[in-house]
Design an enzyme around this catalytic site. Structure first.
Site, PDB file in Angstrom:
ATOM      1  N   HIS A  97      -4.144  -4.501 -11.060  1.00  0.00           N
ATOM      2  CA  HIS A  97      -3.501  -4.281 -12.367  1.00  0.00           C
ATOM      3  C   HIS A  97      -2.221  -3.477 -12.166  1.00  0.00           C
ATOM      4  O   HIS A  97      -2.015  -2.843 -11.126  1.00  0.00           O
ATOM      5  CB  HIS A  97      -4.441  -3.564 -13.340  1.00  0.00           C
ATOM      6  CG  HIS A  97      -4.824  -2.177 -12.912  1.00  0.00           C
ATOM      7  ND1 HIS A  97      -3.967  -1.097 -13.007  1.00  0.00           N
ATOM      8  CD2 HIS A  97      -5.969  -1.692 -12.372  1.00  0.00           C
ATOM      9  CE1 HIS A  97      -4.567  -0.009 -12.563  1.00  0.00           C
ATOM     10  NE2 HIS A  97      -5.787  -0.338 -12.154  1.00  0.00           N
ATOM     11  N   ASP A 148     -26.237  -3.939  -8.114  1.00  0.00           N
ATOM     12  CA  ASP A 148     -26.760  -3.209  -6.956  1.00  0.00           C
ATOM     13  C   ASP A 148     -27.252  -1.837  -7.389  1.00  0.00           C
ATOM     14  O   ASP A 148     -26.455  -0.999  -7.831  1.00  0.00           O
ATOM     15  CB  ASP A 148     -25.661  -3.070  -5.898  1.00  0.00           C
ATOM     16  CG  ASP A 148     -26.211  -2.738  -4.529  1.00  0.00           C
ATOM     17  OD1 ASP A 148     -26.914  -1.701  -4.427  1.00  0.00           O
ATOM     18  OD2 ASP A 148     -25.955  -3.492  -3.577  1.00  0.00           O
ATOM     19  N   SER A 192     -10.552   0.016  -8.892  1.00  0.00           N
ATOM     20  CA  SER A 192      -9.682  -1.130  -9.193  1.00  0.00           C
ATOM     21  C   SER A 192      -9.076  -1.682  -7.909  1.00  0.00           C
ATOM     22  O   SER A 192      -8.514  -0.933  -7.111  1.00  0.00           O
ATOM     23  CB  SER A 192      -8.559  -0.710 -10.140  1.00  0.00           C
ATOM     24  OG  SER A 192      -9.082  -0.293 -11.372  1.00  0.00           O
TER      25      SER A 192
END
Length: 442
Positions: free
Chosen positions: A249, A376, A391
């Site tokens: 991003h 998980d 990210s």
């Protein structure tokens, strides 16, 4: 039976058979059969029609792609079985499918793209970014007398989010340059001409520095910033080109939320020291410290909606594997199990299970390509789900790099968005756009 009732009955029977047909496997396979197929060299593609009929496939350029292992212009086959395409050279061609050997059923464009393999990341990196010019992040009042305060910058209609590129023709490298120029102009009672970039428009405004009687200095009444720093995750490294991609991003200024235009920058190795766990309504974050300047990993050349990109000095260390793996086009990503690579302690990259719960079909680059959910239990225990600093964590499915983690859902930190790796590779300059390149809101 009345004619009107007979017509109604016939209509119901036709509707019933249409519904029955649309629910059949052959119909659904035909409806999902693509008009265009993209294949990387070195990868095969299987297409399924599931039609219980004899068929014939014609390839316009058999030197580009073969059908079911046969390098010939035509191939006869049972359409109940998959149509296997094997690329033999990069290029574009067409495939026509006929039923009973002569009745045209479908024409498919086939685009074979040169092979591309990358080393998946997962390493936590420190990001140091300097803007091109100086970013205006606010206005303030200058005390010019005991009874009067003014902001020359605001009076000149300079707005928050504006990028000041130069003053009186002198390019700005940092905020200190601007402070010095303003001070000298103030002493000489000069008016300044500022080159401003606002969105994509560049224009000039004039402002005269004002003397602050309390601080004994000339000012324009602007809060400015020239850099940003933070922590993120490396997504991929392309060995042949020494190019990397990270974050997934854009980096924006924390106050104005304006994308930072790159002047210069670097990424460095970073060490995760602790993690503030995510909770519903409150995203957590990785806490990390940067290594010394001699541990610079690469430069920053681009800051786009899909992350940061640049050149690396060498192959990144501390990865889960040095093996380069294939990448996937957006249409190859499926709902189902996958993994992410990321760091939760120190520099150790680990693999964690996730589920791709929803895939948005995109013909054009858009930032929210898939919805993912952390499954998980070990990662949930350590982080509470997706945290800031994660990210860019690469998403792997069926042995291919398919995307990167981008955002967390605030009210459900075990879920978030990912972007398709295809769009990141295009912005990195290592994959040519084979479709439109207009960015749409994700």
């Amino acid at each position: 039976m009345k004619p009107s009732n007979r017509k109604r009955l016939v209509g119901l029977i036709i509707a019933f058979f249409i519904c029955l047909l649309s629910a059949s496997t052959p119909f659904r396979c035909f409806a999902s059969f693509p008009d265009e197929v993209r294949i990387f060299s070195g990868q095969d593609k299987a297409l399924q029609l599931s039609m219980p009929v004899y068929g014939k496939v014609t390839i316009r350029d058999p030197e580009i792609v073969s059908v079911n292992g046969k390098v010939s212009r035509t191939a006869a086959l049972d359409l109940r079985d998959p149509i296997h395409l094997t690329p033999t050279a990069a290029g574009k061609t067409e495939m026509q499918v006929k039923v009973f050997g002569s009745i045209p059923l479908k024409t498919v464009k086939v685009n074979v793209v040169p092979e591309l393999k990358v080393i998946p990341g997962g390493q936590t990196i420190g990001v140091k970014l300097k803007s091109k010019g100086v970013l205006v992040v606010g206005h303030h009042q200058v005390q010019v007398s005991e009874t009067e305060k003014i902001s020359p910058g605001e009076m000149a209609k300079i707005q928050v989010g504006d990028l000041i590129l130069s003053i009186n023709g002198t390019k700005l490298q940092n905020a200190a340059d601007m402070t010095e120029i303003v001070a000298k102009a103030g002493e000489k009672k000069q008016t300044l001409e500022l080159e401003i970039k606002r969105n994509k428009e560049i224009f000039r405004l004039k402002a005269k520095p004002a003397y602050d009687i309390h601080d004994k200095i000339y000012r324009l009444g602007l809060y400015i910033r020239d850099s940003a720093a933070g922590v993120g995750t490396l997504t991929f490294y392309v060995p042949e080109a020494n190019i990397y991609g990270a974050l997934g991003h854009v980096i924006t200024d924390m106050d104005t939320q304006t994308p930072i235009e790159v002047g210069s920058g670097e990424i460095v190795y970073s060490n995760v020291t602790s993690i503030d766990k995510s909770q519903s309504g409150e995203p957590g974050e990785k806490r990390a410290h940067f290594f010394k300047d001699n541990k610079v990993l690469g430069n920053i050349e681009k800051n786009t909606p899909f992350g940061i990109f640049g050149k690396m000095n060498h192959k990144p260390e501390h990865g889960l594997s040095d093996e380069a793996i294939p990448v996937a086009f957006a249409e190859e990503v499926k709902e189902g199990p996958a993994q992410i690579y990321t760091v939760v302690e120190g520099q150790k990259v680990e693999k964690f299970d996730i589920q791709i719960t929803h895939v948005l079909r995109q013909d054009y680059p858009a930032t929210k390509g898939m919805v993912i959910k952390i499954t998980d239990p070990r990662l949930i225990e350590k982080t509470g789900g997706i945290v800031q600093g994660m990210s860019g964590s690469p998403i792997i499915q069926n042995g291919k790099l398919v995307g990167a983690v981008t955002h967390v859902f605030v009210n459900d930190p075990t879920s978030g968005y990912g972007c398709f790796i295809e769009w990141m590779l295009q912005d990195a300059g290592v994959l040519e756009p084979s479709r439109g390149k207009e960015l749409k809101a994700g």
